[in-house]
Design a protein around this motif. Structure first.
Motif, mmCIF file in Angstrom:
data_model
loop_
_atom_site.group_PDB
_atom_site.id
_atom_site.type_symbol
_atom_site.label_atom_id
_atom_site.label_comp_id
_atom_site.label_asym_id
_atom_site.label_seq_id
_atom_site.Cartn_x
_atom_site.Cartn_y
_atom_site.Cartn_z
ATOM 1 N N MET A 101 0.753 -1.193 0.133
ATOM 2 C CA MET A 101 -0.002 -0.125 -0.203
ATOM 3 C C MET A 101 1.001 1.207 0.033
ATOM 4 O O MET A 101 1.905 1.412 0.842
ATOM 5 N N VAL A 102 0.746 2.159 -0.894
ATOM 6 C CA VAL A 102 1.511 3.194 -1.244
ATOM 7 C C VAL A 102 0.546 4.400 -0.096
ATOM 8 O O VAL A 102 -0.466 4.642 -0.134
ATOM 9 N N VAL A 103 1.630 4.851 0.698
ATOM 10 C CA VAL A 103 1.187 5.967 1.696
ATOM 11 C C VAL A 103 1.410 7.401 1.001
ATOM 12 O O VAL A 103 2.446 7.690 0.650
ATOM 13 N N SER A 104 0.280 8.293 0.925
ATOM 14 C CA SER A 104 0.500 9.497 0.341
ATOM 15 C C SER A 104 1.159 10.403 1.140
ATOM 16 O O SER A 104 0.901 10.436 2.412
ATOM 17 N N PRO A 105 2.189 11.317 0.766
ATOM 18 C CA PRO A 105 2.926 12.146 1.565
ATOM 19 C C PRO A 105 1.823 13.321 1.845
ATOM 20 O O PRO A 105 2.201 14.169 2.601
ATOM 21 N N PHE A 106 0.645 13.555 1.148
ATOM 22 C CA PHE A 106 -0.295 14.568 1.250
ATOM 23 C C PHE A 106 -1.284 14.095 2.462
ATOM 24 O O PHE A 106 -2.382 15.013 2.421
ATOM 25 N N GLN A 107 -1.412 13.102 3.057
ATOM 26 C CA GLN A 107 -2.337 12.771 3.669
ATOM 27 C C GLN A 107 -2.107 13.609 5.065
ATOM 28 O O GLN A 107 -1.011 13.783 5.747
ATOM 29 N N MET A 108 -3.133 14.721 5.278
ATOM 30 C CA MET A 108 -3.119 15.626 6.145
ATOM 31 C C MET A 108 -4.065 14.956 7.787
ATOM 32 O O MET A 108 -4.686 14.198 7.381
ATOM 33 N N PRO A 109 -3.703 15.451 8.860
ATOM 34 C CA PRO A 109 -4.446 15.068 9.754
ATOM 35 C C PRO A 109 -5.804 15.546 9.442
ATOM 36 O O PRO A 109 -6.075 16.667 9.382
ATOM 37 N N LYS A 110 -6.770 15.042 10.193
ATOM 38 C CA LYS A 110 -8.184 15.060 9.766
ATOM 39 C C LYS A 110 -8.426 16.373 10.799
ATOM 40 O O LYS A 110 -8.163 16.415 12.183
ATOM 41 N N LEU A 143 -6.520 28.924 -6.715
ATOM 42 C CA LEU A 143 -5.369 28.434 -6.221
ATOM 43 C C LEU A 143 -5.391 27.135 -5.956
ATOM 44 O O LEU A 143 -4.309 26.478 -6.014
ATOM 45 N N LEU A 144 -6.237 26.863 -4.955
ATOM 46 C CA LEU A 144 -6.125 25.339 -4.193
ATOM 47 C C LEU A 144 -6.408 24.491 -5.464
ATOM 48 O O LEU A 144 -5.653 23.346 -5.372
ATOM 49 N N ALA A 145 -7.147 24.847 -6.382
ATOM 50 C CA ALA A 145 -7.405 23.923 -7.645
ATOM 51 C C ALA A 145 -6.065 23.391 -8.113
ATOM 52 O O ALA A 145 -5.673 22.469 -8.445
ATOM 53 N N ALA A 146 -5.393 24.465 -8.618
ATOM 54 C CA ALA A 146 -4.224 24.699 -9.354
ATOM 55 C C ALA A 146 -3.071 23.747 -8.460
ATOM 56 O O ALA A 146 -2.270 23.036 -8.987
ATOM 57 N N THR A 147 -3.136 24.105 -7.180
ATOM 58 C CA THR A 147 -2.141 23.508 -6.187
ATOM 59 C C THR A 147 -2.448 21.945 -6.164
ATOM 60 O O THR A 147 -1.544 21.154 -6.086
ATOM 61 N N ALA A 148 -3.638 21.651 -6.193
ATOM 62 C CA ALA A 148 -4.297 20.260 -6.031
ATOM 63 C C ALA A 148 -3.805 19.434 -7.161
ATOM 64 O O ALA A 148 -3.378 18.240 -7.118
ATOM 65 N N LEU A 149 -3.625 20.138 -8.544
ATOM 66 C CA LEU A 149 -3.507 19.329 -9.711
ATOM 67 C C LEU A 149 -1.813 19.197 -9.598
ATOM 68 O O LEU A 149 -1.336 18.078 -9.811
ATOM 69 N N LEU A 150 -1.005 20.061 -9.141
ATOM 70 C CA LEU A 150 0.421 20.002 -8.881
ATOM 71 C C LEU A 150 0.713 18.789 -7.929
ATOM 72 O O LEU A 150 1.395 17.845 -8.186
ATOM 73 N N ALA A 151 -0.087 18.866 -6.991
ATOM 74 C CA ALA A 151 0.106 17.668 -5.692
ATOM 75 C C ALA A 151 -0.197 16.247 -6.357
ATOM 76 O O ALA A 151 0.419 15.351 -6.360
ATOM 77 N N GLY A 152 -1.437 16.364 -7.254
ATOM 78 C CA GLY A 152 -1.758 15.303 -7.778
ATOM 79 C C GLY A 152 -0.716 14.742 -8.947
ATOM 80 O O GLY A 152 -0.404 13.393 -8.931
ATOM 81 N N VAL A 153 -0.011 15.593 -9.465
ATOM 82 C CA VAL A 153 1.077 15.030 -10.495
ATOM 83 C C VAL A 153 2.232 14.379 -9.683
ATOM 84 O O VAL A 153 2.867 13.443 -10.019
ATOM 85 N N VAL A 192 3.729 10.495 -9.587
ATOM 86 C CA VAL A 192 5.228 10.087 -9.591
ATOM 87 C C VAL A 192 5.675 9.467 -8.465
ATOM 88 O O VAL A 192 6.417 8.298 -8.665
ATOM 89 N N LEU A 193 5.207 9.820 -7.455
ATOM 90 C CA LEU A 193 5.637 8.888 -6.192
ATOM 91 C C LEU A 193 5.229 7.643 -5.985
ATOM 92 O O LEU A 193 5.859 6.665 -5.901
ATOM 93 N N THR A 194 3.941 7.448 -6.636
ATOM 94 C CA THR A 194 3.197 6.087 -6.725
ATOM 95 C C THR A 194 3.894 5.236 -7.585
ATOM 96 O O THR A 194 4.230 4.048 -7.211
ATOM 97 N N HIS A 195 4.352 5.845 -8.866
ATOM 98 C CA HIS A 195 4.836 4.862 -9.886
ATOM 99 C C HIS A 195 6.206 4.804 -9.531
ATOM 100 O O HIS A 195 6.698 3.706 -10.096
ATOM 101 N N GLY A 196 6.856 5.795 -8.920
ATOM 102 C CA GLY A 196 8.210 5.395 -8.435
ATOM 103 C C GLY A 196 8.405 4.213 -7.450
ATOM 104 O O GLY A 196 9.076 3.289 -7.454
ATOM 105 N N MET A 197 7.273 4.186 -6.594
ATOM 106 C CA MET A 197 7.323 2.932 -5.756
ATOM 107 C C MET A 197 6.920 1.578 -6.438
ATOM 108 O O MET A 197 7.407 0.599 -6.170
ATOM 109 N N LEU A 198 5.933 1.911 -7.341
ATOM 110 C CA LEU A 198 5.613 0.743 -8.019
ATOM 111 C C LEU A 198 6.775 0.142 -8.682
ATOM 112 O O LEU A 198 6.835 -1.045 -9.115
ATOM 113 N N LEU A 199 7.741 0.955 -9.332
ATOM 114 C CA LEU A 199 8.968 0.593 -10.350
ATOM 115 C C LEU A 199 9.744 -0.345 -9.072
ATOM 116 O O LEU A 199 10.507 -1.290 -9.729
ATOM 117 N N GLN A 200 9.776 -0.047 -7.803
ATOM 118 C CA GLN A 200 10.523 -0.975 -6.899
ATOM 119 C C GLN A 200 9.982 -2.154 -6.610
ATOM 120 O O GLN A 200 10.366 -3.313 -5.986
#
Lengths: 625, 217
Positions: free
Chosen positions: B1-10, B51-61, B65-73
């Motif tokens: 399971m890939v853990v997102s670095p963007f998981q924020m405390p609720k 601004l939040l939507a644009a930031t979310a798009l960058l965060a999604g990208v 990258v992180l997810t597929h980087g982990m899948l590579l391993q």
């Protein structure tokens, strides 16, 4: 895991859940309790040997004083009055043991009919004696076998009736066997075959307590006057009257059908034995083992009772169980994976369809005579669009939203290029924007494809504001404050310093808005979020894909149209081409598009009819079968 | 399971709900009463949303990258190859666009020769799939509705297609097809639009009243 078995009520015979303690129908106890055990036929295991005399310091002070007084008074009293009280108690104890073996209490009819005793017995007791207690249901005043009784007696009480040098119980039994009285001799076999009434064990402490009371000068006179051999005679007579084993129902024996229903409770029996051997630790009975428990004999047992009920499975149920087992066994078998074959019929059919479509679509490019004439139909929405563009003043800025996905580029560019050519011919200033991330690049692709020879440069002939993120909220804000929402173009320049836009403050300053989209939701968002901010005289025009047209058309056909013109799909683009008189990119698609449609019509018609025939035949066969 | 670095405390539920309700009501009030402070607050919140939507798009990208980087391993070589292609393509497109801009030659080349042909091919496959499904429809579901669907489809296609030299079919192209598109199809589309509008209204009310809290998860 929950226990799903049932317990059959020993009284009414109805099944009950296993967790119930009493019958839900007749409220009878489902499990034998430790004190009563009315359905426990098996004899309890023999009691263990007494743990010995309790230490003197464990006895309460009042009891020690009584013991000391008894030791001083009993020998003196026994010297001059015939048989001593100790010997009489011994005889009484042996007699009680014998009676207990026979399942008879001390208040039997024979004992009560003894001369001398009958005179002093009250009438109510005589009447009670007439109803002789059955041996299988002894009363609470029955005694335990002699050996067990001895084991249960405290040491100090035994010392009252025995010689000072008292041997061990085993030695006493061995030595007393040839000289034992008749009652004791007959009680001996009962030790090997324990009494079927385990409840008599619990009655022993009461008798012992009574003996203790007797020893405390509370023996009634009628009991002192009773000759010892009278009790022996009465016991012998009672034994002779008892039915022989095997004649009819033996005492405590259960019929076969009742035996099958009887719940087995070994834990309960063990618990009962442990409770008998428990020693009182407080109160006046402290130090005495085997006293009656303080709890009610009807209190349900603590231990779980293992029900003896058997699951009755019918033949039909057995077949179903076998079927279920077979099904489960088949589930565990892994079916061999059939290797995919390249020439499967369906696969071949799909490849044939694709090949036929490709060939047909290419044919007009190879043979020009297969090109059909351009459509000559000009729907009202197209005419409205054309007229709105014709009404634009020269050099007027027009906002163009490029909101289609890359996959729809062929259709959307075929529809949009004639429109852009018309706009550029009107010498308007194009300002491009997109709400999709790929939109700005597609906008560049669209504009560069309209007039490649013109060499339009972004920032000079037109302006590309880039990507507007935020969906409908961004459209709302863009309608309110375009300069603050998108301050730069894709080249990083200040967009609103471009000469045609210097005086702009709101979207109403544009001459027209042209939305190019394949998504009806995007078109609806522009209508709902931006249209209210536009003055009525500013037209909102749309270039749509064929799939988006039905959902946008209501905005055009309303009484107060919110969309002032539409150009739809390849056919709309070709029609607009004929209006403007300029051939565009869509013309070369028209031949392949039309022949491809005819091919699709033929395939659907022929294949549909064939499959319809197959389906009808299959359903008819299944119906007949 | 890939853990997102963007998981924020609720965020605490009462605080998040109050914040959402306040922002929603202020924007709604600013829409109906575009007066002074309300219009300013409404515009401010909408800019933040952009601004939040644009930031979310960058965060999604970045997350991709992180997810597929982990899948590579973690994934086998056959499956990891797809992740490798994705990461390489993303890095190339991002880097070239940052250097040349959206109008650069390399960016336009990628759009013309990679993105557009690939997306167009996928859409062409869709047309082939629809034809194949239409052919098999009457065999699998030979009911009246299936017959009606296929008949309507054939009429629309016949009213659109043009024959060489003859052009479009007269009756079908100028009468029947427009009638189908503008009467039954438009009626259904209006019904859909009304349903969508009512659904949006109900959803907006549920969010504004706090009974539906999509921001909670």
């Amino acid at each position: 895991m929950s226990d799903t078995s049932t317990l059959l009520c020993p009284v009414c015979g109805k099944p009950n859940p296993s967790h119930r303690e009493v019958c839900q129908y007749c409220q009878a106890p489902l499990r034998p309790s430790a004190g009563t055990a009315p359905f426990v036929e098996e004899p309890l295991p023999p009691a263990e040997e007494p743990a010995g005399q309790p230490p003197e310091e464990e006895l309460p002070p009042w009891l020690r004083e009584l013991m000391e007084e008894q030791e001083e008074t009993v020998p003196a009293a026994g010297e001059g009055e015939g048989p001593s009280l100790g010997s009489r108690l011994e005889a009484l104890r042996e007699d009680e043991g014998q009676r207990d073996t026979e399942g008879e209490g001390p208040f039997t009819q024979a004992w009560l009919s003894e001369e001398g005793a009958a005179e002093e017995i009250p009438d109510w007791l005589k009447e009670a004696a007439g109803e002789a207690l059955p041996s299988e249901s002894p009363g609470p005043f029955t005694a335990a076998p002699a050996e067990e009784e001895e084991a249960a007696w405290p040491e100090w009480l035994q010392s009252l009736s025995e010689e000072p040098a008292e041997p061990s119980p085993a030695q006493t039994e061995a030595e007393a066997e040839p000289e034992a009285p008749l009652a004791l001799q007959e009680a001996a076999p009962a030790e090997e075959e324990p009494s079927p009434e385990p409840a008599s064990r619990t009655a022993l402490p009461i008798l012992a307590q009574e003996d203790e009371d007797l020893a405390l000068d509370e023996v009634p006179e009628w009991l002192e006057e009773l000759p010892p051999d009278a009790l022996t005679w009465a016991e012998t007579e009672t034994q002779q009257e008892a039915p022989a084993e095997g004649e009819g129902l033996t005492p405590g024996a259960l019929p076969g059908w009742l035996e099958a229903l009887r719940p087995m409770a070994p834990e309960v029996e063990e618990e009962a034995a442990l409770e008998e051997e428990a020693e009182e630790v407080e109160g006046p009975l402290a130090g005495i083992q085997g006293v009656l428990p303080a709890k009610s004999p009807f209190q349900p047992a603590k231990g779980k009772v293992a029900p003896k009920s058997r699951l009755v499975v019918s033949e039909e149920q057995g077949r179903q169980v076998a079927l279920l087992q077979e099904t489960l066994a088949q589930e565990q078998k892994v079916a061999p994976v059939r290797p995919k074959q390249f020439w499967e019929p369906q696969r071949v059919l799909r490849m044939a369809l694709a090949l036929a479509l490709l060939v047909v679509v290419w044919l007009p490019s190879l043979f020009g005579q297969l090109m059909p004439p351009l459509p000559d139909r000009f729907p009202p929405e197209m005419m409205a669009f054309y007229q709105a563009v014709e009404a634009l003043p020269p050099e007027a800025p027009v906002l163009v939203a490029v909101d289609y996905a890359p996959g729809w580029t062929a259709e959307m560019e075929a529809a949009a290029r004639p429109v852009l050519e018309h706009l550029l011919a009107r010498q308007v200033r194009l300002v491009l924007i997109s709400t999709l991330p790929t939109g700005p690049t597609l906008a560049e692709h669209l504009v560069q494809g309209v007039a490649p020879e013109a060499g339009y440069q972004e920032g000079a002939a037109y302006l590309n504001l880039g990507y507007l993120s935020g969906g409908t909220a961004a459209l709302q804000q863009f309608a309110l404050d375009p300069q603050g929402t998108v301050p730069w173009d894709i080249g990083g320049r200040l967009a609103w310093t471009w000469p045609p836009l210097r005086s702009f403050r709101t979207l109403g300053d544009f001459a027209a808005l042209v939305i190019i989209t394949d998504d009806p939701d995007v078109g609806r968002a522009w209508v709902e979020q931006v249209r209210p901010s536009l003055p009525a005289q500013i037209p909102l025009l749309m270039v749509l894909s064929t799939q988006a047209e039905p959902l946008i058309r209501p905005y055009f056909e309303g009484s107060t149209p919110q969309v002032q013109g539409m150009v739809t799909g390849l056919v709309g683009g070709l029609g607009y081409t004929r209006l403007t008189g300029r051939l565009s990119q869509g013309v070369q698609y028209w031949g392949g598009f039309s022949l491809g449609l005819w091919m699709a019509i033929g395939l659907i018609l022929i294949g549909g009819l064939y499959n319809l025939f197959l389906g009808i035949r299959s359903r008819r066969r299944s119906h007949d079968g | 399971m890939v853990v997102s670095p963007f998981q924020m405390p609720k965020m605490k539920a009462p605080l998040a709900t109050s914040l959402a309700l306040a922002v929603g009501l202020l924007v709604l009030l600013g829409y109906f009463l575009p007066l002074g402070p309300l219009a300013v607050v409404r515009s401010l919140f909408l800019q933040w949303a952009i601004l939040l939507a644009a930031t979310a798009l960058l965060a999604g990208v970045f997350q991709m990258v992180l997810t597929h980087g982990m899948l590579l391993q973690t994934q086998p070589a056959e499956e990891a190859a797809y992740s490798l292609v994705l990461i390489v393509g993303l890095v190339l497109a991002f880097g070239l666009t940052m250097v040349e801009g959206l109008g650069g030659r390399a960016v336009v080349w990628m759009m013309d020769y990679i993105i557009l042909p690939t997306a167009g091919s996928l859409l062409a496959l869709l047309s082939l799939t629809l034809i194949y499904a239409s052919v098999n429809l009457l065999r699998r579901r030979g009911g009246l509705l299936s017959l009606l669907f296929v008949s309507t489809l054939l009429l629309i296609l016949l009213g659109t297609a043009a024959l060489p030299r003859w052009g479009t079919l007269p009756l079908l192209s100028d009468t029947l097809r427009p009638w189908i598109a503008q009467v039954p199809a438009a009626a259904g589309a209006r019904g859909i639009l009304l349903g969508v509008a009512l659904g949006i209204l109900a959803t907006a009310l549920r969010v504004l009243l706090g009974s539906d809290r999509p921001y909670r998860d």
